[in-house]
Design an enzyme around this catalytic site. Sequence first.
Site, short mmCIF file in Angstrom:
data_model
loop_
_atom_site.label_atom_id
_atom_site.label_comp_id
_atom_site.label_asym_id
_atom_site.label_seq_id
_atom_site.Cartn_x
_atom_site.Cartn_y
_atom_site.Cartn_z
N HIS A 144 0.71 -1.22 -0.16
CA HIS A 144 0.15 0.06 -0.01
C HIS A 144 0.81 1.25 0.10
O HIS A 144 1.92 1.26 0.61
CB HIS A 144 -0.95 0.09 1.38
CG HIS A 144 -1.83 -1.19 1.31
ND1 HIS A 144 -3.25 -1.10 0.54
CD2 HIS A 144 -1.90 -2.18 1.68
CE1 HIS A 144 -3.78 -1.94 0.78
NE2 HIS A 144 -3.18 -2.94 1.37
N THR A 194 14.57 -5.68 0.71
CA THR A 194 13.95 -4.61 -0.30
C THR A 194 14.48 -4.54 -1.37
O THR A 194 14.01 -3.64 -2.38
CB THR A 194 13.81 -3.29 0.70
OG1 THR A 194 15.05 -2.93 0.92
CG2 THR A 194 13.04 -3.41 1.80
N ARG A 209 21.19 -6.32 4.12
CA ARG A 209 22.30 -5.82 3.42
C ARG A 209 23.36 -6.94 3.32
O ARG A 209 23.30 -7.85 4.14
CB ARG A 209 22.83 -4.44 4.33
CG ARG A 209 23.44 -4.98 5.73
CD ARG A 209 23.75 -3.87 6.41
NE ARG A 209 24.21 -4.21 7.71
CZ ARG A 209 23.51 -4.37 8.90
NH1 ARG A 209 22.22 -4.33 8.75
NH2 ARG A 209 24.05 -4.95 9.93
#
Length: 212
Positions: A144, A194, A209
């Site tokens: 969203h 991500t 990471r």
Amino acid sequence: MEKMILLFSVFVLIYFHRVLIMFCLSPITAWATRHHNVLGTKHKSIYTKLADKYCWWFERLFLYWCGNIHSHRIRKFFYKNVHQIQIEKKVVIYSGTEIRNPSGLCIGKGSIIGDNAILDARAGIKIGKNVNLSSNVSIWTLQHDYRDPDFACNPNHYGPVRIENRVWIGPNSIILRNVTIGEGAVVAAGSVVTHNIPPFELWGGVPARSLG
């Protein structure tokens, strides 16, 4: 003899009633959900009452029931033959898995999906061969937009997830939209991925990471 038949019938109803209901109704609801556009143009009233409401709801219910069936073979039968998930040989999907848009999910040979996984394939998920998803792994292809007044899923906030061969994803990890995890990569437990992960690297953390 009649008592034995009656007891057997009661046993089947108690322990296999969900399987019987899914066996009878799952093909209808799955077909109606996949062909809602056809129903909408030719039979708008039927589409509105069935495809838009009940068929979608029943498919979600049947997928939930299917994920909680104890038998791996029965679960796989419904996933592959009724809900049209592209599953290759020797795939194991453990119980408690939640699948959204099953037709958008593809799982390669020898891959394992751990307990209580969430596979949001609304924008497409492709899992390669010999991939190991540990318990409680979540893959989300839609997000969203917090800037939108209605918190809608705008085009910039959804995209497919691709997991290449021999990837290992640790427990409680979250994979977000538009991410590709390269071959042989490892995602540490509890990570939030991500961005794309190159092949044969170890990533972890929030957000994830490179660790080595």
